[in-house]
Design a protein around this motif. Structure first.
Motif, PDB file in Angstrom:
ATOM      1  N   ALA A  81      57.235  27.120  22.699  1.00  0.00           N
ATOM      2  CA  ALA A  81      57.553  28.553  22.604  1.00  0.00           C
ATOM      3  C   ALA A  81      57.730  29.004  21.161  1.00  0.00           C
ATOM      4  CB  ALA A  81      58.800  28.861  23.421  1.00  0.00           C
ATOM      5  N   SER A  82      58.274  28.151  20.322  1.00  0.00           N
ATOM      6  CA  SER A  82      58.515  28.527  18.929  1.00  0.00           C
ATOM      7  C   SER A  82      57.230  28.871  18.190  1.00  0.00           C
ATOM      8  CB  SER A  82      59.254  27.398  18.197  1.00  0.00           C
ATOM      9  OG  SER A  82      58.493  26.202  18.230  1.00  0.00           O
ATOM     10  N   ASP A  83      56.108  28.357  18.645  1.00  0.00           N
ATOM     11  CA  ASP A  83      54.822  28.671  18.008  1.00  0.00           C
ATOM     12  C   ASP A  83      54.346  30.092  18.297  1.00  0.00           C
ATOM     13  OD1 ASP A  83      54.854  26.071  17.144  1.00  0.00           O
ATOM     14  OD2 ASP A  83      52.893  25.536  17.961  1.00  0.00           O
ATOM     15  N   TYR A  84      54.935  30.751  19.282  1.00  0.00           N
ATOM     16  CA  TYR A  84      54.480  32.083  19.668  1.00  0.00           C
ATOM     17  C   TYR A  84      55.302  33.205  19.043  1.00  0.00           C
ATOM     18  CZ  TYR A  84      51.438  29.775  22.988  1.00  0.00           C
ATOM     19  OH  TYR A  84      50.457  29.004  23.549  1.00  0.00           O
ATOM     20  N   GLY A  85      56.259  32.863  18.210  1.00  0.00           N
ATOM     21  CA  GLY A  85      57.066  33.891  17.549  1.00  0.00           C
ATOM     22  C   GLY A  85      57.780  34.750  18.568  1.00  0.00           C
ATOM     23  N   ASP A  86      57.569  36.052  18.478  1.00  0.00           N
ATOM     24  CA  ASP A  86      58.199  37.001  19.403  1.00  0.00           C
ATOM     25  C   ASP A  86      57.277  37.353  20.573  1.00  0.00           C
ATOM     26  OD1 ASP A  86      60.546  37.158  17.916  1.00  0.00           O
ATOM     27  OD2 ASP A  86      59.759  38.779  16.653  1.00  0.00           O
ATOM     28  N   TYR A  87      56.242  36.542  20.783  1.00  0.00           N
ATOM     29  CA  TYR A  87      55.278  36.786  21.875  1.00  0.00           C
ATOM     30  C   TYR A  87      54.639  38.172  21.730  1.00  0.00           C
ATOM     31  CZ  TYR A  87      56.779  32.585  24.402  1.00  0.00           C
ATOM     32  OH  TYR A  87      57.045  31.296  24.780  1.00  0.00           O
ATOM     33  N   ASP A  88      54.297  38.526  20.502  1.00  0.00           N
ATOM     34  CA  ASP A  88      53.701  39.835  20.237  1.00  0.00           C
ATOM     35  C   ASP A  88      52.360  40.040  20.922  1.00  0.00           C
ATOM     36  OD1 ASP A  88      55.839  40.562  18.606  1.00  0.00           O
ATOM     37  OD2 ASP A  88      54.889  39.729  16.809  1.00  0.00           O
ATOM     38  N   MET A  89      51.661  38.960  21.239  1.00  0.00           N
ATOM     39  CA  MET A  89      50.322  39.068  21.834  1.00  0.00           C
ATOM     40  C   MET A  89      50.336  38.747  23.333  1.00  0.00           C
ATOM     41  SD  MET A  89      48.433  39.860  19.196  1.00  0.00           S
ATOM     42  CE  MET A  89      46.784  39.482  19.697  1.00  0.00           C
ATOM     43  N   PHE A  90      51.519  38.792  23.942  1.00  0.00           N
ATOM     44  CA  PHE A  90      51.706  38.409  25.338  1.00  0.00           C
ATOM     45  C   PHE A  90      50.744  39.140  26.273  1.00  0.00           C
ATOM     46  CE2 PHE A  90      54.023  38.152  29.379  1.00  0.00           C
ATOM     47  CZ  PHE A  90      54.435  36.831  29.387  1.00  0.00           C
ATOM     48  N   GLU A  91      50.654  40.439  26.143  1.00  0.00           N
ATOM     49  CA  GLU A  91      49.796  41.240  27.031  1.00  0.00           C
ATOM     50  C   GLU A  91      48.307  40.946  26.820  1.00  0.00           C
ATOM     51  OE1 GLU A  91      50.774  43.103  29.630  1.00  0.00           O
ATOM     52  OE2 GLU A  91      52.807  42.434  29.151  1.00  0.00           O
ATOM     53  N   ASP A  92      47.981  40.274  25.740  1.00  0.00           N
ATOM     54  CA  ASP A  92      46.594  39.896  25.479  1.00  0.00           C
ATOM     55  C   ASP A  92      46.297  38.471  25.939  1.00  0.00           C
ATOM     56  OD1 ASP A  92      45.851  42.351  24.258  1.00  0.00           O
ATOM     57  OD2 ASP A  92      46.898  41.721  22.438  1.00  0.00           O
TER      58      ASP A  92
END
Length: 189
Positions: free
Chosen positions: A23-34
């Motif tokens: 999870a730490s690699d995804y930061g704030d999950y800014d691209m989640f919807e993509d």
């Protein structure tokens, strides 16, 4: 730069949960919807639901009522979701119903882009094949837009009518859909 979830699913199949970045690699999950981080988020939440006892509680309630929860998913989730559930307290009680997306030609395989014209026949076929078993057919809310219709303009009632079986709309996240499954199962008695 983030690789899309489908990169990992295509590369690792059932082994995706062990191979996808933390999870730490995804930061704030800014691209989640993509489609970047959805799998990681789902895997982490499913694991937490198992560790907290929520999954065991859902399995107990389903077993006490002799119910199988059939959770509708697109083909993208099938390889790893089947393996995750098989190794959890929900084995045999939460059974994904994987639906091929023929509406978009079969190469679009995410749950959120499934249509009623593909879902209803899958439910109907499963219901007929497993006649005599008690099943809850669960539609993830992500397949409906804000107006409550699918991409092919069908409502929950339209899906029930075409499938010939009752369906319920539930969340897409284990911490939300497992309590919903518990409530639906309790309401069945």
């Amino acid at each position: 730069v983030f690789a899309a979830d489908e990169f990992y699913v295509n590369a690792f199949g059932a082994d995706t949960p062990a191979r996808i970045p933390p999870a730490s690699d995804y930061g704030d999950y800014d691209m989640f919807e993509d489609g970047i981080g959805i799998v990681r988020s789902y895997v982490d939440e499913f694991d937490e639901a198992c560790e907290s006892g929520l999954a065991a509680r859902a399995a107990e309630v389903l077993a006490a009522r002799d119910l199988t929860a059939r959770y509708i998913v697109g083909e993208a989730m099938q390889p790893f979701l089947d393996a995750m559930i098989a190794n959890s307290p929900l084995a045999g009680r939460l059974v994904p119903l994987t639906v091929r997306n023929d509406y978009f030609g079969g190469n679009v395989n995410v749950t959120g882009l499934l249509t009623a014209s593909d879902i209803a026949p899958a439910i109907k076929a499963t219901s007929e094949e497993e006649e005599g078993t008690h099943q809850l057919f669960l539609l993830p809310s992500v397949i409906f837009n804000d107006n409550g219709v699918t991409l092919d303009d069908m409502t929950v009632q339209d899906i029930e009518n075409a499938a010939g079986a009752p369906v319920s709309v539930v969340s897409c996240n284990p911490f939300d859909y497992l309590p919903e499954i518990i409530k639906l199962a309790q309401d069945e008695s």
